[in-house]
Design a protein around this motif. Structure first.
Motif, PDB file in Angstrom:
ATOM      1  N   GLY A  95      38.738  52.757  36.884  1.00 34.70           N
ATOM      2  CA  GLY A  95      39.112  51.520  37.571  1.00 34.70           C
ATOM      3  C   GLY A  95      40.357  51.744  38.397  1.00 34.70           C
ATOM      4  O   GLY A  95      41.278  52.450  37.970  1.00 34.70           O
ATOM      5  N   ILE A  96      40.409  51.136  39.574  1.00 39.91           N
ATOM      6  CA  ILE A  96      41.515  51.327  40.514  1.00 39.91           C
ATOM      7  C   ILE A  96      42.235  50.000  40.718  1.00 39.91           C
ATOM      8  O   ILE A  96      41.614  49.009  41.128  1.00 39.91           O
ATOM      9  N   LYS A  97      43.525  49.973  40.448  1.00 42.52           N
ATOM     10  CA  LYS A  97      44.316  48.771  40.675  1.00 42.52           C
ATOM     11  C   LYS A  97      44.203  48.331  42.129  1.00 42.52           C
ATOM     12  O   LYS A  97      44.295  49.149  43.054  1.00 42.52           O
ATOM     13  N   ASP A  98      44.044  47.041  42.345  1.00 42.41           N
ATOM     14  CA  ASP A  98      43.683  46.539  43.674  1.00 42.41           C
ATOM     15  C   ASP A  98      44.863  46.408  44.645  1.00 42.41           C
ATOM     16  O   ASP A  98      44.869  45.540  45.509  1.00 42.41           O
ATOM     17  N   ILE A  99      45.856  47.294  44.502  1.00 42.85           N
ATOM     18  CA  ILE A  99      46.812  47.497  45.595  1.00 42.85           C
ATOM     19  C   ILE A  99      46.665  48.915  46.161  1.00 42.85           C
ATOM     20  O   ILE A  99      47.434  49.333  47.013  1.00 42.85           O
ATOM     21  N   ILE A 100      45.639  49.629  45.654  1.00 47.89           N
ATOM     22  CA  ILE A 100      45.388  51.012  46.052  1.00 47.89           C
ATOM     23  C   ILE A 100      44.147  51.030  46.936  1.00 47.89           C
ATOM     24  O   ILE A 100      43.096  50.517  46.546  1.00 47.89           O
ATOM     25  N   ASP A 101      44.264  51.626  48.115  1.00 47.81           N
ATOM     26  CA  ASP A 101      43.188  51.568  49.106  1.00 47.81           C
ATOM     27  C   ASP A 101      41.923  52.290  48.649  1.00 47.81           C
ATOM     28  O   ASP A 101      41.982  53.400  48.099  1.00 47.81           O
ATOM     29  N   GLY A 130      35.459  64.688  40.517  1.00 46.10           N
ATOM     30  CA  GLY A 130      34.154  64.289  39.999  1.00 46.10           C
ATOM     31  C   GLY A 130      34.078  62.905  39.407  1.00 46.10           C
ATOM     32  O   GLY A 130      33.016  62.489  38.932  1.00 46.10           O
ATOM     33  N   ALA A 131      35.183  62.145  39.433  1.00 45.87           N
ATOM     34  CA  ALA A 131      35.191  60.810  38.822  1.00 45.87           C
ATOM     35  C   ALA A 131      34.326  59.830  39.602  1.00 45.87           C
ATOM     36  O   ALA A 131      34.085  59.998  40.806  1.00 45.87           O
ATOM     37  N   THR A 132      33.898  58.791  38.911  1.00 39.81           N
ATOM     38  CA  THR A 132      33.157  57.689  39.518  1.00 39.81           C
ATOM     39  C   THR A 132      34.064  56.464  39.579  1.00 39.81           C
ATOM     40  O   THR A 132      34.544  55.990  38.540  1.00 39.81           O
ATOM     41  N   ILE A 133      34.315  55.968  40.786  1.00 37.74           N
ATOM     42  CA  ILE A 133      35.127  54.757  40.937  1.00 37.74           C
ATOM     43  C   ILE A 133      34.213  53.557  40.688  1.00 37.74           C
ATOM     44  O   ILE A 133      33.352  53.239  41.505  1.00 37.74           O
ATOM     45  N   ILE A 134      34.429  52.895  39.558  1.00 44.31           N
ATOM     46  CA  ILE A 134      33.481  51.867  39.122  1.00 44.31           C
ATOM     47  C   ILE A 134      33.900  50.465  39.537  1.00 44.31           C
ATOM     48  O   ILE A 134      33.101  49.528  39.476  1.00 44.31           O
ATOM     49  N   GLY A 135      35.154  50.306  39.990  1.00 42.94           N
ATOM     50  CA  GLY A 135      35.572  48.977  40.418  1.00 42.94           C
ATOM     51  C   GLY A 135      37.054  48.899  40.692  1.00 42.94           C
ATOM     52  O   GLY A 135      37.806  49.855  40.485  1.00 42.94           O
ATOM     53  N   LYS A 136      37.464  47.737  41.203  1.00 45.54           N
ATOM     54  CA  LYS A 136      38.874  47.444  41.459  1.00 45.54           C
ATOM     55  C   LYS A 136      39.353  46.470  40.386  1.00 45.54           C
ATOM     56  O   LYS A 136      38.701  45.463  40.092  1.00 45.54           O
ATOM     57  N   THR A 137      40.514  46.781  39.821  1.00 48.76           N
ATOM     58  CA  THR A 137      41.058  45.967  38.736  1.00 48.76           C
ATOM     59  C   THR A 137      42.127  45.003  39.253  1.00 48.76           C
ATOM     60  O   THR A 137      42.759  45.250  40.280  1.00 48.76           O
ATOM     61  N   THR A 138      42.314  43.932  38.520  1.00 53.38           N
ATOM     62  CA  THR A 138      43.219  42.874  38.962  1.00 53.38           C
ATOM     63  C   THR A 138      44.664  43.356  39.024  1.00 53.38           C
ATOM     64  O   THR A 138      45.090  44.206  38.241  1.00 53.38           O
ATOM     65  N   THR A 139      45.397  42.775  39.957  1.00 50.85           N
ATOM     66  CA  THR A 139      46.832  43.010  40.078  1.00 50.85           C
ATOM     67  C   THR A 139      47.508  41.682  40.368  1.00 50.85           C
ATOM     68  O   THR A 139      46.943  40.814  41.034  1.00 50.85           O
ATOM     69  N   THR A 140      48.714  41.512  39.867  1.00 51.73           N
ATOM     70  CA  THR A 140      49.523  40.384  40.314  1.00 51.73           C
ATOM     71  C   THR A 140      49.751  40.544  41.816  1.00 51.73           C
ATOM     72  O   THR A 140      49.623  41.641  42.362  1.00 51.73           O
ATOM     73  N   ALA A 141      50.088  39.477  42.509  1.00 52.56           N
ATOM     74  CA  ALA A 141      50.243  39.526  43.959  1.00 52.56           C
ATOM     75  C   ALA A 141      51.276  40.579  44.353  1.00 52.56           C
ATOM     76  O   ALA A 141      52.431  40.517  43.930  1.00 52.56           O
ATOM     77  N   PHE A 142      50.833  41.565  45.139  1.00 56.25           N
ATOM     78  CA  PHE A 142      51.694  42.656  45.606  1.00 56.25           C
ATOM     79  C   PHE A 142      52.395  43.354  44.446  1.00 56.25           C
ATOM     80  O   PHE A 142      53.513  43.858  44.590  1.00 56.25           O
TER      81      PHE A 142
END
Length: 413
Positions: free
Chosen positions: A60-66, A98-110
Motif C-alpha cells: 500500500g502506498i500513502k496517498d501523498i506519494i505519486d 517485483g512488488a505489486t502496488i495494491i492501492g493507495k492508503t489514507t493520509t491526513t491532508a498534506f
C-alpha cells in the motif's frame, strides 16, 4: 498480520504461488476495509509480477506519494482526482523489486493533522494515528504485508505503535522523497510498515539493493540507553508500562540497559523542530495557502495561519541549533548501541476526540535524522503500546537488529 518474510520463504519453497499471495491480500481488503477504511483506492485488478525479491508482495502506498496508474489526492479536496504522470522513485524501487502496488492508503491532508476516516484495527472506536493512517491500519489489520508512509514529526512511528505494527523511519534520505508531496524538505522521510523487524529489513534490502540489509539477525547483548525525554512532557501510565516491560525483557535476554540523559543541545533541538517544520511548510504549501486557502483542511489551515509570521532569522537559528544537536547526539552513541524510548504518549486516542495523537516523542529523532524502529510491546485495554529503538545516523541495520532482539525478548517474556 501478514509477514513479508514468511511469504517470501513460502514462495521460494514453492509452497505458495505469487498469485495466491496477492489474492490473499485482495480477500483481506474486501473483508476488512468496510470497518477499517484504510484505503482511498484499492486496485482490484492488481496482479503478481513474475520476478523479483518482492514478487507476490502486496504494498500500500500513502496517498501523498505519486503513482502513475492511480490518483494522488493528498487527503485534500484541492487535489481531488489529481493524476500524476509518473510513479515516484520510491514506488519504482518497489516495482523494480517485483512488488505489486495494491492501492493507495489514507493520509491526513498534506500529511498534517486533520484526521482521516480510518479506524484503528484493534478497536474501531479509536484513531489509527497519523498522518500515515491507512498504511499503519492496513498492515495492522492484516490486509497487506508492507506499506509506505512518511514522517515529518511522528507520522510513521506513532501510528505503527497505535496499530501494533513494526515500522521504520530510516535515516534521513535513505529513501528518496522526490514525487512525495513536500511539507518540510529538512524533515520529510519515507518509511515502511510491516509485521516484524525482519520484514522491514527484507523490504529495504529489496528496494535499495544495499547489502548491509542482507543477513540481518537479532543483535547479541546490545547496549541500550533509555531516554525518557522528560522535556517533552509526561506520558500516560500505559506508555510507561510498555517501556518498563521492554526494559525488563531486554535485560532478561542479556542486554545491558542504563538510563541516559540527553545533552542540552539535543533537548534544545526538540524545542525548535516546529520552527523548521512550519517555516518550510509555508513555502512547500505556498500555492495552496495563497490560491486555495479556504479549501485547506481546518486544523492545518489554522496552524498555517498561526505561523505565518515566522522569519528567516528564526529559521536559520533553528537550523544552527539542530546542527549542534546532531553533533552532540552522535557523541552519545559512543557509550550505547541504541536508544530506547516511548513511541507515543499512550494508547490511541478515541476517534471522537478528532486527534491522530501527539508526535512529541518522535519529532526530535525526525529532526536528528536517526533511524527509528517501532516495536510492539503489549496491549492496554485492548490497544497496542510500542517503544522505539533509535540507532546512530546511517546505522539502520543496527536499529533493525536491536528491534529484532527486543521482539524476540518480548516473545520469550
Amino acid at each position: 498480520m501478514i509477514s513479508l518474510a514468511d511469504l517470501q520463504r513460502r514462495i521460494e519453497a514453492g509452497e505458495l504461488s505469487t498469485d495466491a499471495a496477492i489474492a490473499q491480500s485482495h480477500a483481506a481488503i474486501e473483508a476488512k476495509e468496510k470497518d477499517v477504511h484504510a484505503f482511498v483506492r484499492h486496485d482490484k485488478s492488481a496482479r503478481a509480477q513474475g520476478s523479483g525479491p518482492l514478487r507476490g508482495i502486496a504494498v500500500g502506498i500513502k496517498d501523498i506519494i505519486d503513482t502513475a496508474n492511480m490518483p494522488t489526492e493528498m487527503g485534500s479536496e484541492i487535489y481531488r482526482g489529481w493524476q500524476p504522470r509518473a510513479d515516484a522513485p520510491v514506488v519504482m524501487m518497489l516495482k523494480r523489486a517485483g512488488a505489486t502496488i495494491i492501492g493507495k492508503t489514507t493520509t491526513t491532508a498534506f500529511a498534517s493533522r486533520d484526521p482521516t476516516p480510518t479506524r484503528n484495527p484493534h478497536n474501531t472506536g479509536h484513531s489509527p494515528g497519523g498522518s500515515s493512517s491507512g498504511s499503519a491500519a492496513a498492515v495492522g489489520a492484516g490486509m497487506i504485508p508492507l506499506a509506505l508512509g512518511t514522517q515529518t514529526g511522528g507520522s510513521v512511528i506513532r501510528p505503527a505503535a497505535y496499530c501494533g505494527t513494526a515500522a521504520i523511519k530510516p535515516s534521513f534520505r535513505m529513501l528518496p522523497t522526490v514525487g512525495v508531496k513536500c511539507y518540510s524538505w529538512a524533515l520529510d522521510t519515507v518509511g515502511l510498515f510491516g509485521a516484524r523487524a525482519e520484514d522491514l529489513a527484507r523490504g529495504l534490502l529489496a528496494m535499495t539493493g544495499r547489502t548491509e540489509f542482507s543477513g540481518i539477525a537479532p543483535a547479541k547483548s546490545p547496549r541500550i540507553g533509555v531516554v525518557r525525554q522528560e522535556f517533552a512532557g509526561a506520558v500516560e501510565p500505559a506508555a510507561e508500562e510498555g517501556l518498563l516491560a521492554a526494559i525488563k525483557a531486554a535485560e532478561r535476554a542479556g542486554a545491558s540497559v542504563k538510563a541516559v540523559d540527553l545533552p542540552e543541545a539535543v533537548q534544545e533541538a526538540w524545542r525548535i523542530h516546529p520552527i523548521i517544520q512550519d517555516f518550510e511548510a509555508h513555502r512547500a504549501l505556498a500555492w495552496e495557502f495563497s490560491e486555495r486557502h479556504d479549501e485547506i483542511a481546518p486544523m492545518l489551515r489554522a496552524s498555517l495561519d498561526a505561523t505565518v509570521g515566522l522569519t528567516p532569522k528564526e529559521y536559520d537559528e533553528a537550523r544552527r541549533i539542530s546542527r549542534r544537536g546532531r553533533r552532540e547526539l552522535g557523541e552519545l552513541f559512543e557509550g550505547v548501541d541504541v536508544l530506547l524510548t516511548y513511541s507515543a504518549p499512550g494508547t490511541a486516542p478515541a476517534k471522537e476526540l478528532a486527534s491522530t495523537g501527539d508526535p512529541r516523542y518522535n519529532r526530535l529523532w525526525t529532526l536528528m535524522g536517526n533511524p527509528c524502529v517501532n516495536v510492539p510491546v503489549l496491549k492496554v485495554g485492548g490497544l497496542p503500546i510500542g517503544v522505539q529503538v533509535i540507532a546512530r545516523f546511517g546505522n539502520d541495520p543496527l536499529a533493525l537488529a536491536a528491534a529484532w532482539f527486543l521482539e524476540d525478548a518480548l516473545a520469550r517474556a
